[in-house]
Scaffold this motif. Structure first.
Motif, PDB file in Angstrom:
ATOM      1  N   ALA A  20      46.952  49.332  36.769  1.00  0.00           N
ATOM      2  CA  ALA A  20      47.683  48.347  35.974  1.00  0.00           C
ATOM      3  C   ALA A  20      46.904  47.978  34.717  1.00  0.00           C
ATOM      4  O   ALA A  20      47.484  47.792  33.643  1.00  0.00           O
ATOM      5  CB  ALA A  20      47.966  47.107  36.815  1.00  0.00           C
ATOM      6  N   HIS A  48      52.351  27.085  34.585  1.00  0.00           N
ATOM      7  CA  HIS A  48      52.458  28.493  34.233  1.00  0.00           C
ATOM      8  C   HIS A  48      53.415  28.681  33.064  1.00  0.00           C
ATOM      9  O   HIS A  48      53.163  29.474  32.146  1.00  0.00           O
ATOM     10  CB  HIS A  48      52.924  29.292  35.447  1.00  0.00           C
ATOM     11  N   GLN A  93      51.707  37.393  32.236  1.00  0.00           N
ATOM     12  CA  GLN A  93      51.229  38.216  33.348  1.00  0.00           C
ATOM     13  C   GLN A  93      49.766  37.901  33.642  1.00  0.00           C
ATOM     14  O   GLN A  93      48.938  37.856  32.733  1.00  0.00           O
ATOM     15  CB  GLN A  93      51.370  39.702  33.021  1.00  0.00           C
ATOM     16  N   GLU A  94      49.445  37.718  34.909  1.00  0.00           N
ATOM     17  CA  GLU A  94      48.072  37.440  35.321  1.00  0.00           C
ATOM     18  C   GLU A  94      47.264  38.734  35.306  1.00  0.00           C
ATOM     19  O   GLU A  94      47.613  39.715  35.970  1.00  0.00           O
ATOM     20  CB  GLU A  94      48.044  36.828  36.722  1.00  0.00           C
ATOM     21  N   LEU A  95      46.164  38.752  34.519  1.00  0.00           N
ATOM     22  CA  LEU A  95      45.318  39.935  34.422  1.00  0.00           C
ATOM     23  C   LEU A  95      44.145  39.899  35.386  1.00  0.00           C
ATOM     24  O   LEU A  95      43.640  40.959  35.784  1.00  0.00           O
ATOM     25  CB  LEU A  95      44.781  40.095  32.989  1.00  0.00           C
ATOM     26  N   LEU A 155      43.867  42.375  38.498  1.00  0.00           N
ATOM     27  CA  LEU A 155      44.727  43.560  38.393  1.00  0.00           C
ATOM     28  C   LEU A 155      43.966  44.808  38.846  1.00  0.00           C
ATOM     29  O   LEU A 155      42.765  44.935  38.600  1.00  0.00           O
ATOM     30  CB  LEU A 155      45.173  43.766  36.950  1.00  0.00           C
ATOM     31  N   ASN A 159      50.880  37.266  28.020  1.00  0.00           N
ATOM     32  CA  ASN A 159      52.338  37.416  27.983  1.00  0.00           C
ATOM     33  C   ASN A 159      52.975  37.045  29.314  1.00  0.00           C
ATOM     34  O   ASN A 159      53.923  37.687  29.770  1.00  0.00           O
ATOM     35  CB  ASN A 159      52.729  38.841  27.596  1.00  0.00           C
ATOM     36  N   ALA A 169      52.501  30.364  29.499  1.00  0.00           N
ATOM     37  CA  ALA A 169      53.166  31.607  29.122  1.00  0.00           C
ATOM     38  C   ALA A 169      53.740  31.549  27.705  1.00  0.00           C
ATOM     39  O   ALA A 169      54.116  32.588  27.154  1.00  0.00           O
ATOM     40  CB  ALA A 169      54.278  31.933  30.120  1.00  0.00           C
ATOM     41  N   LEU A 212      45.917  34.854  31.551  1.00  0.00           N
ATOM     42  CA  LEU A 212      47.358  35.049  31.457  1.00  0.00           C
ATOM     43  C   LEU A 212      47.684  35.672  30.114  1.00  0.00           C
ATOM     44  O   LEU A 212      47.404  35.109  29.056  1.00  0.00           O
ATOM     45  CB  LEU A 212      48.077  33.711  31.606  1.00  0.00           C
TER      46      LEU A 212
END
Length: 341
Positions: free
Chosen positions: A125, A32, A116-118, A121, A114, A36, A112
């Motif tokens: 969000a 991760h 953050q996992e999209l 969502l 930035n 990232a 992913l």
């Protein structure tokens, strides 16, 4: 969300036996923290589409519109998704933007952005990210605007709601966004309705709206159209100039590899829902490895985006200054070299 994460963890143990350019969708899952470091890192993305069925009919299994797609994008980098209709390029872009239709679902994989996992969502969000961090420019730019509201209202309202700006500040920023895309008379355009403006001005307004919140990633779905080569070249040259100046990342969705090569640093070629080859423009043009890539290269249109082709009569080059006339409003769009900050 958890089942998506579990899927990607299980895939991490599958070791690729081919190069990234040959089978980018089969790469093992990095950590991760490593992922990232990129602005966007997509791994094992699968989008399944469910077709509507008549009442009382047995449910049909979904079809994979996108299968195990993997791609990475750094801040300020540009990538083109190239393919024919049905190749999965549009579904891939919509999945990243969080704008898949109700009939399509991300069934596995990871997106992913930035860090953050999209994938997975919820709608609220996704709405926060869409337009602020990730902007989407649809293929029908005129259809993205509300014909019943002025341009100023459509640009200023999101600025007030998302950034908390008061009316004067939102108006000033909306006008600046119109100037940024080369419109000399932003006050006139701002008080107009979309139907008052020419198609070319509407295109610039749609681009201004997409960039008004300073997104980190712009996803632009602009199909090639040889019948309108000059306006297409003009619009894409503007997108490229703005991306280079303001250093947002760009994903261009197009069915023409020639357009992709003019606007982007890297190209990913899709066929039947998979990335069959990806690499730099120079790599793909010099030594395409997949037969489908070669077919796309053979079918590409000839577009010119260079400044030296900006004089009248120079093929499909871009006019340095294009007069844009409409019914009740007029504006002048300067070439990309004269864009205001």
């Amino acid at each position: 969300m958890n089942h998506l994460r579990d899927h990607t963890v299980r895939d991490a143990g599958t070791k690729s036996i081919t190069s990234e350019r040959e089978r980018p969708d089969q790469n093992p899952m990095p950590s991760h923290a490593f992922r990232a470091m990129a602005l966007l890192d997509v791994r094992g993305l699968t989008v399944t589409t469910t077709r509507p069925v008549p009442r009382r009919s047995a449910a049909q299994p979904g079809e994979n519109e996108v299968f195990r797609v993997a791609l990475t994008l750094m801040q300020g980098e540009s990538l083109a998704l190239v393919g024919e209709p049905g190749s999965g390029m549009t579904a891939t872009a919509l999945a990243i933007a969080g704008l898949l239709p109700s009939t399509a679902t991300v069934t596995s994989g990871s997106i992913l952005f930035n860090g953050q996992e999209l994938a997975g969502l919820n709608g609220r969000a996704q709405a926060r990210l869409h337009g602020t961090n990730i902007a989407y420019l649809p293929p029908n730019l005129a259809g993205s605007l509300d014909p019943t509201r002025t341009i100023l209202s459509q640009l200023a309202t999101p600025l007030r709601r998302r950034l908390g700006l008061d009316r004067p500040a939102a108006r000033a920023r909306a006008l600046k966004a119109l100037v940024r895309v080369g419109l000399d008379n932003p006050e006139v355009v701002a008080l107009s309705y979309p139907g008052d403006l020419s198609t070319v001005v509407v295109q610039r307004v749609a681009l201004a709206a997409a960039l008004s919140l300073n997104p980190e990633l712009l996803i632009a779905a602009i199909p090639a159209d040889p019948a309108h080569a000059r306006p297409l070249a003009d619009l894409l040259r503007l997108v490229r100039a703005l991306q280079s100046k303001h250093q947002f990342a760009l994903i261009l969705v197009t069915d023409d590899v020639g357009v992709a090569a003019e606007c982007c640093e890297r190209i990913a070629v899709l066929q039947a829902g998979r990335i069959v080859e990806q690499g730099s423009v120079d790599e793909l043009f010099a030594s395409p490895r997949h037969p489908h890539t070669q077919r796309m290269l053979d079918a590409r249109q000839r577009y010119s985006f260079s400044p030296q082709d900006s004089t009248p009569g120079a093929g499909t080059g871009v006019l340095q200054v294009v007069a844009l006339h409409s019914v009740d409003a007029s504006a002048f769009y300067h070439g990309a070299d004269a864009i205001a900050g």
